[in-house]
Write an enzyme that holds these catalytic residues in place. Structure first.
Site, PDB file in Angstrom:
ATOM      1  N   TYR A  33       0.869  -1.186   0.000  1.00 48.93           N
ATOM      2  CA  TYR A  33       0.000   0.000   0.000  1.00 48.93           C
ATOM      3  C   TYR A  33       0.895   1.222   0.000  1.00 48.93           C
ATOM      4  CZ  TYR A  33      -3.162   3.634   1.692  1.00 48.93           C
ATOM      5  OH  TYR A  33      -3.891   4.788   1.815  1.00 48.93           O
TER       6      TYR A  33
ATOM      7  N   GLU B  77      -4.000   7.401  -3.313  1.00 48.40           N
ATOM      8  CA  GLU B  77      -3.957   6.087  -2.701  1.00 48.40           C
ATOM      9  C   GLU B  77      -3.690   5.066  -3.794  1.00 48.40           C
ATOM     10  OE1 GLU B  77      -6.590   4.680   0.833  1.00 48.40           O
ATOM     11  OE2 GLU B  77      -7.503   3.886  -0.978  1.00 48.40           O
TER      12      GLU B  77
END
Lengths: 290, 391
Positions: free
Chosen positions: B109, B198
């Site tokens: 991530y 993101e």
């Protein structure tokens, strides 16, 4: 006594000759604020509202001895104006403009801090020391002089809170609208000790809202350092997650920054937390009667 | 403002952030064409909506042949996708993204957001890619690395080292690639006034390459004026129609589940009004900030938008008049009730400058469904009572 500003504070206006700047500068002068001049590039040497206009903040400071600047320039020019004020040695810049980009404010605030200039706002109603000095856009007549300090992220809730305090027979020492943007100048943590040290202030109203963690920081600070009674309201208990509630900073993201967690932290710090803003006045009457 | 994955990847590509090859499609035919152009042998058919959790909702699927691309495109395009971020009503899929399948070895991530407490952007990274980062933050916060980057100095070598050592990446070649990836991501965050980026997941392929498999970006609305290219990426079909209409009139509107319509000046007081209604046993139907100049036109528009919601049983107009005097606002409200057919009780609380004169104006007007209130508590109580009576 009061905090930050009083009847002797000399104020200049950046964006003095614009529509908003003119209108509110005039209102401030009518309230009694010592507006000593203003800044509008290329209008230096002229007069506006009976006060001198300068091309730069430096010239204005040199010529008038102003220590505070009220900023009304359009959003894209806010950072420039704030940095110019800091560079010119201004002590406090009150930024009224709404809609300044976050990245600009980040840079402007960092520069202000480096130059020991305090900032209030942006996107705020300003600061008022009741019956002495109004630097901002709030309706002056509702702020009767008294011993309650007020700090709020919201404009109309500042008026609502002050009005209730006055209706209960008390009054306001100084009220500061700190603004609802993601990056703001002075916040609860810096203003609370000023009110604590001000002999005229006997109690403090603190109005917060969802988003960020300034209220949580304030709760920790109150627990350690604030002896005066504090009444708090947090707006947005019924706000949905992930939605921006009018103010750029009023958003619960990833489950963080909720009203519930802020209210719990403040309560744990001994603050009298009201669930509805309609109870601010009553709560102040209660804590001041103790 | 948020943008689609395919648009975020266009920005990534411009900055040299590696992504799998892909192309947006508005129809099944276009999807098949895109797939042929990409060549395969594996493709991913992805629904383009402004919400996370698309995979779990059935909006992201793997295809191993052109026929499968066609079949899946037919399934996904036009479906109403429900994810944890869309709400129960879901979102209609109007666009697809056809992408090369990647050889996934590891899922990470990587994101950039504003850290409001530190007042600077923070790079967030985790080895737990592919999971909702909120869940990781909740269950195992130690698995999230946060690296604040002061824009005054920008992304430095030490930031990069903190990142790769924090993620346990030991191969020097991989370290170099990921540091370059993150540094480009930070650059594009700053230069485009992004609010958040993101990438979940950021994948490491079998050959040790890092690829942005997903891409989510949001931007600072206040800065869109200086980014016309980004402003042009706005997809209004992804936004709430009522909210958008309200915004055109300078009103800030958000619809909620309840029965009491709210019209308030100022965002804080608008939230405080909702909270007070809730506290008194009622339910707010919306958030509505009419801003500083509550005049006949804006109030009429506000009534119109609130009344589109059939659940509304009463409206609470709560205005604290400051510079704009209450008597003027009272006249504006009366005028608005003539412009719009307001068929539910309207409770009006006007406080502040010239409040007594305003109350007088409302009383004299003598309109059956306009009820004057003296203060916030009184107004909220009357609105809750009116809504209950209407049932």
């Amino acid at each position: 006594m009061s905090i930050l500003v009083n009847k002797d504070t000399k104020v200049i206006v950046q964006g003095f000759t614009g529509k908003e700047g003119s209108f509110h500068a005039e209102q401030c002068m009518a309230y009694g604020t010592k507006i000593v001049g203003g800044v509008t590039p290329n209008k230096g040497g002229t007069e506006h509202l009976g006060k001198p206009v300068f091309n730069t903040v430096k010239e204005a400071v040199k010529s008038t001895g102003a220590t505070v600047s009220m900023i009304f320039v359009p959003p894209a020019f806010v950072a420039d104006a704030v940095m110019e004020a800091a560079d010119a040695g201004i002590d406090l810049a009150v930024i009224i403009t709404e809609g300044a980009p976050v990245r600009d404010m980040q840079a402007a605030k960092a520069y202000a801090v480096k130059h020991n200039m305090k900032t209030i706002g942006p996107n705020c109603p300003g600061i008022i020391t009741a019956e002495e000095c109004k630097i901002g856009i709030m309706p002056g007549m509702i702020f009767k002089k008294g011993n309650v300090g007020l700090i709020s992220k919201s404009g109309t809730l500042t008026y609502e809170g002050a009005n209730q305090v006055v209706k209960q027979g008390f009054g306001i020492s100084t009220a500061v609208g700190i603004g609802g943007d993601p990056i703001i100048g002075l916040s609860y943590k810096q203003l609370l000790p000023m009110f604590e040290a001000d002999p005229e202030t006997h109690a403090i109203v603190m109005i917060g809202e969802i988003g960020g963690d300034l209220e949580i920081q304030a709760a920790a600070f109150i627990k350690e350092h604030i002896k005066k009674p504090v009444v708090a309201f947090i707006a947005g208990q019924t706000a949905p997650q992930g939605k921006r509630m009018g103010h750029a900073g009023a958003i619960v993201s990833g489950g963080a920054g909720t009203a519930a967690e802020k209210m719990a932290a403040l309560e744990a710090a001994g603050v009298k937390v009201v669930v509805s803003p309609a109870d601010i006045g009553k709560a102040i009457a209660e804590v001041l009667a103790r | 403002m948020n943008i689609h994955e395919y648009q975020a990847k266009q920005i990534f590509a411009k900055y040299g952030v590696p992504t799998p090859k892909g192309k947006m499609a508005l129809s099944v035919e276009e999807a098949v064409e895109n797939a042929k152009e990409l060549g395969g042998p594996v493709w991913v058919v992805k629904a383009q909506i402004h919400a996370g959790g698309r995979g779990l909702g059935g909006g992201v699927k793997l295809a191993r042949s052109i026929e499968e691309v066609e079949k899946l495109s037919r399934e996904i395009l036009g479906m109403t996708l429900i994810t944890h971020q869309t709400g129960p009503e879901g979102k209609l899929v109007q666009k697809l993204y056809i992408e090369d399948g990647a050889d996934i070895k590891d899922e990470l991530y990587l994101g950039v957001v504003l850290d409001r407490a530190r007042e600077m952007p923070v790079i967030m990274a985790s080895t737990e890619g592919g999971m909702a980062i909120e869940d990781v933050a909740h269950d195992s916060p130690e698995k999230i690395i946060k690296i604040a980057v002061d824009p005054a100095i920008g992304f430095q070598g030490f930031h990069g080292r903190e990142l790769v050592f924090g993620l346990g990446i030991t191969d020097p070649d991989e370290q170099k690639k990921l540091i370059s990836f993150a540094s480009k991501l930070y650059k594009l965050y700053i230069e485009n006034d992004a609010e958040m980026i993101e990438i979940n997941p950021l994948v490491k392929t079998g050959s040790g390459e890092f690829l942005a498999l997903d891409g989510k970006m949001g931007f600072d609305d206040s800065a869109l004026g200086r980014h016309p290219d980004i402003a042009a990426m706005r997809d209004i079909s992804e936004e709430d129609a009522d909210e958008r209409e309200a915004a055109q009139y300078g009103l800030s509107y958000i619809s909620l589940d309840g029965e009491i319509g709210c019209m308030v000046n100022g965002a804080g007081l608008a939230m405080g009004t909702m909270d007070t209604i809730n506290y008194m046993g009622g339910t707010p139907a919306n958030f509505l900030d009419v801003g500083g100049s509550a005049n006949a036109e804006t109030v009429a528009k506000g009534f119109e938008i609130i009344l589109k919601n059939p659940k509304v049983k009463a409206i609470f107009v709560n205005i604290f008049g400051g510079i704009v005097r209450c008597d003027r606002i009272a006249n504006g409200i009366l005028e608005a009730t003539k412009l719009v057919d307001v068929h539910v009780p309207v409770i009006v609380r006007l406080d502040g400058t010239n409040a007594p004169e305003a109350a007088e104006i409302l009383r004299n007007a003598n309109i059956a469904n306009v009820i004057a209130a003296t203060d916030l508590a009184d107004g909220a109580a009357k609105a809750v009572a009116a809504a209950k009576q209407a049932k």
